[in-house]
Design a protein around this motif. Structure first.
Motif, PDB file in Angstrom:
ATOM      1  N   ALA A  58       0.829  -1.206   0.000  1.00 42.78           N
ATOM      2  CA  ALA A  58       0.000   0.000   0.000  1.00 42.78           C
ATOM      3  C   ALA A  58       0.860   1.252   0.000  1.00 42.78           C
ATOM      4  N   PHE A  59       1.957   1.202   0.747  1.00 42.34           N
ATOM      5  CA  PHE A  59       2.877   2.336   0.773  1.00 42.34           C
ATOM      6  C   PHE A  59       3.488   2.564  -0.600  1.00 42.34           C
ATOM      7  N   LEU A  60       3.916   1.500  -1.255  1.00 42.05           N
ATOM      8  CA  LEU A  60       4.580   1.626  -2.552  1.00 42.05           C
ATOM      9  C   LEU A  60       3.617   2.102  -3.635  1.00 42.05           C
ATOM     10  N   LEU A  61       2.356   1.614  -3.585  1.00 40.23           N
ATOM     11  CA  LEU A  61       1.380   1.940  -4.625  1.00 40.23           C
ATOM     12  C   LEU A  61       0.489   3.127  -4.274  1.00 40.23           C
ATOM     13  N   ARG A  62       0.619   3.632  -3.016  1.00 37.39           N
ATOM     14  CA  ARG A  62      -0.233   4.742  -2.559  1.00 37.39           C
ATOM     15  C   ARG A  62      -1.712   4.399  -2.729  1.00 37.39           C
ATOM     16  N   ASP A  63      -2.073   3.207  -2.282  1.00 40.81           N
ATOM     17  CA  ASP A  63      -3.432   2.700  -2.500  1.00 40.81           C
ATOM     18  C   ASP A  63      -4.129   2.488  -1.152  1.00 40.81           C
ATOM     19  N   GLU A  64      -5.179   3.260  -0.894  1.00 39.73           N
ATOM     20  CA  GLU A  64      -5.897   3.163   0.373  1.00 39.73           C
ATOM     21  C   GLU A  64      -6.680   1.863   0.499  1.00 39.73           C
ATOM     22  N   LEU A  65      -7.163   1.322  -0.626  1.00 42.62           N
ATOM     23  CA  LEU A  65      -7.921   0.078  -0.563  1.00 42.62           C
ATOM     24  C   LEU A  65      -7.042  -1.063  -0.068  1.00 42.62           C
ATOM     25  N   ILE A  66      -5.780  -1.048  -0.432  1.00 37.56           N
ATOM     26  CA  ILE A  66      -4.865  -2.081   0.046  1.00 37.56           C
ATOM     27  C   ILE A  66      -4.632  -1.918   1.542  1.00 37.56           C
ATOM     28  N   VAL A  67      -4.643  -0.667   2.022  1.00 40.94           N
ATOM     29  CA  VAL A  67      -4.536  -0.434   3.468  1.00 40.94           C
ATOM     30  C   VAL A  67      -5.705  -1.106   4.191  1.00 40.94           C
ATOM     31  N   LEU A  68      -6.907  -0.907   3.680  1.00 43.13           N
ATOM     32  CA  LEU A  68      -8.094  -1.527   4.283  1.00 43.13           C
ATOM     33  C   LEU A  68      -8.009  -3.052   4.218  1.00 43.13           C
ATOM     34  N   LEU A  69      -7.561  -3.573   3.076  1.00 40.82           N
ATOM     35  CA  LEU A  69      -7.422  -5.018   2.925  1.00 40.82           C
ATOM     36  C   LEU A  69      -6.411  -5.564   3.933  1.00 40.82           C
ATOM     37  N   SER A  70      -5.339  -4.807   4.140  1.00 37.10           N
ATOM     38  CA  SER A  70      -4.317  -5.201   5.112  1.00 37.10           C
ATOM     39  C   SER A  70      -4.916  -5.328   6.506  1.00 37.10           C
ATOM     40  N   ARG A  71      -5.751  -4.355   6.898  1.00 36.95           N
ATOM     41  CA  ARG A  71      -6.376  -4.392   8.221  1.00 36.95           C
ATOM     42  C   ARG A  71      -7.352  -5.565   8.342  1.00 36.95           C
ATOM     43  N   LEU A  72      -8.103  -5.845   7.276  1.00 38.51           N
ATOM     44  CA  LEU A  72      -9.050  -6.957   7.297  1.00 38.51           C
ATOM     45  C   LEU A  72      -8.330  -8.294   7.456  1.00 38.51           C
ATOM     46  N   VAL A  73      -7.218  -8.457   6.751  1.00 31.80           N
ATOM     47  CA  VAL A  73      -6.443  -9.690   6.860  1.00 31.80           C
ATOM     48  C   VAL A  73      -5.870  -9.827   8.272  1.00 31.80           C
ATOM     49  N   TYR A  74      -5.419  -8.706   8.848  1.00 33.41           N
ATOM     50  CA  TYR A  74      -4.891  -8.711  10.214  1.00 33.41           C
ATOM     51  C   TYR A  74      -5.961  -9.161  11.209  1.00 33.41           C
ATOM     52  N   ILE A  75      -7.168  -8.615  11.069  1.00 34.02           N
ATOM     53  CA  ILE A  75      -8.264  -8.983  11.973  1.00 34.02           C
ATOM     54  C   ILE A  75      -8.653 -10.449  11.781  1.00 34.02           C
ATOM     55  N   ALA A  76      -8.578 -10.936  10.532  1.00 31.35           N
ATOM     56  CA  ALA A  76      -8.849 -12.359  10.291  1.00 31.35           C
ATOM     57  C   ALA A  76      -7.862 -13.224  11.074  1.00 31.35           C
ATOM     58  N   GLY A  77      -6.598 -12.805  11.110  1.00 27.49           N
ATOM     59  CA  GLY A  77      -5.609 -13.533  11.894  1.00 27.49           C
ATOM     60  C   GLY A  77      -5.937 -13.525  13.371  1.00 27.49           C
TER      61      GLY A  77
END
Length: 210
Positions: free
Chosen positions: A176-195
């Motif tokens: 997300a940092f490299l691509l400047r993509d907020e949707l990937i930030v949200l996806l990252s948080r969702l995957v974290y919560i799944a864990g």
């Protein structure tokens, strides 16, 4: 970029993470008391530290929401993974890594194994902290896999899956940092919560063991 309702998803996910980590810490401590397995004590300590970092990030998000900023995303990059929450995240995962190392190698080699692993794998590229966290999670996942291959039980498969999800979340955060993509930030948080919920299942399972 001005603040949009879409950005509310980030603090909401962080709040869910805080509640999940709080419940997980309680259940992990109960699992430790019931099973007597010291690894659960390291899990409890590590996830409690992660919860403190999550709370700090959530408080920062509230500050962002109620304080006008010219660019939410770049402010997010600079502050959402703030120094305190980053340090706590690394510390929490290091505690868990120490627990796994002691489980596999014993007290004598535990700290030495972690230090050697990190010296060999610590990258020198930006963003350092996220990559450092990812390297710790790789180490934890390898140890979790080693323990799973020894007994191949569902109770040891669960932490392996959880830490793989945490690692994937960290990789998505870097992406997300490299691509400047907020949707990937949200996806990252969702995957974290799944864990987190995989770990909640584990703690509940062990807690019900007579």
């Amino acid at each position: 970029m001005p603040f949009e309702p879409f950005h509310l998803a980030l603090p909401i996910l962080d709040f869910v993470g805080i509640l999940s980590l709080a419940a997980l810490s309680v259940l992990l401590y109960r699992a430790y008391r019931i099973s007597g397995n010291s690894l659960f004590l390291y899990f409890f300590t590590g996830f409690t530290i992660l919860g403190l970092g999550e709370f700090g990030r959530f408080f920062l998000f509230l500050t962002i929401i109620f304080t006008p900023r010219p660019s939410f995303f770049f402010f997010f990059l600079d502050h959402s993974v703030a120094l305190l929450s980053q340090v706590l995240e690394i510390l929490g995962f290091l505690v868990i890594a120490l627990g796994y190392t002691m489980e596999l190698f014993g007290k004598e080699k535990a700290l030495a194994s972690i230090i050697v692993f990190q010296v060999r794998r610590l990258p020198l590229t930006f963003p350092m902290v996220n990559i450092f966290s990812a390297s710790i999670l790789v180490y934890i996942s390898l140890n979790a896999f080693a323990i799973y291959t020894k007994n191949k039980q569902s109770l040891t498969l669960a932490p392996l899956l959880a830490f793989i999800l945490f690692l994937l979340s960290n990789i998505l955060s870097i992406l997300a940092f490299l691509l400047r993509d907020e949707l990937i930030v949200l996806l990252s948080r969702l995957v974290y919560i799944a864990g987190l919920y995989v770990f909640l299942w584990l703690a509940l399972k062990v807690g019900k063991t007579p």
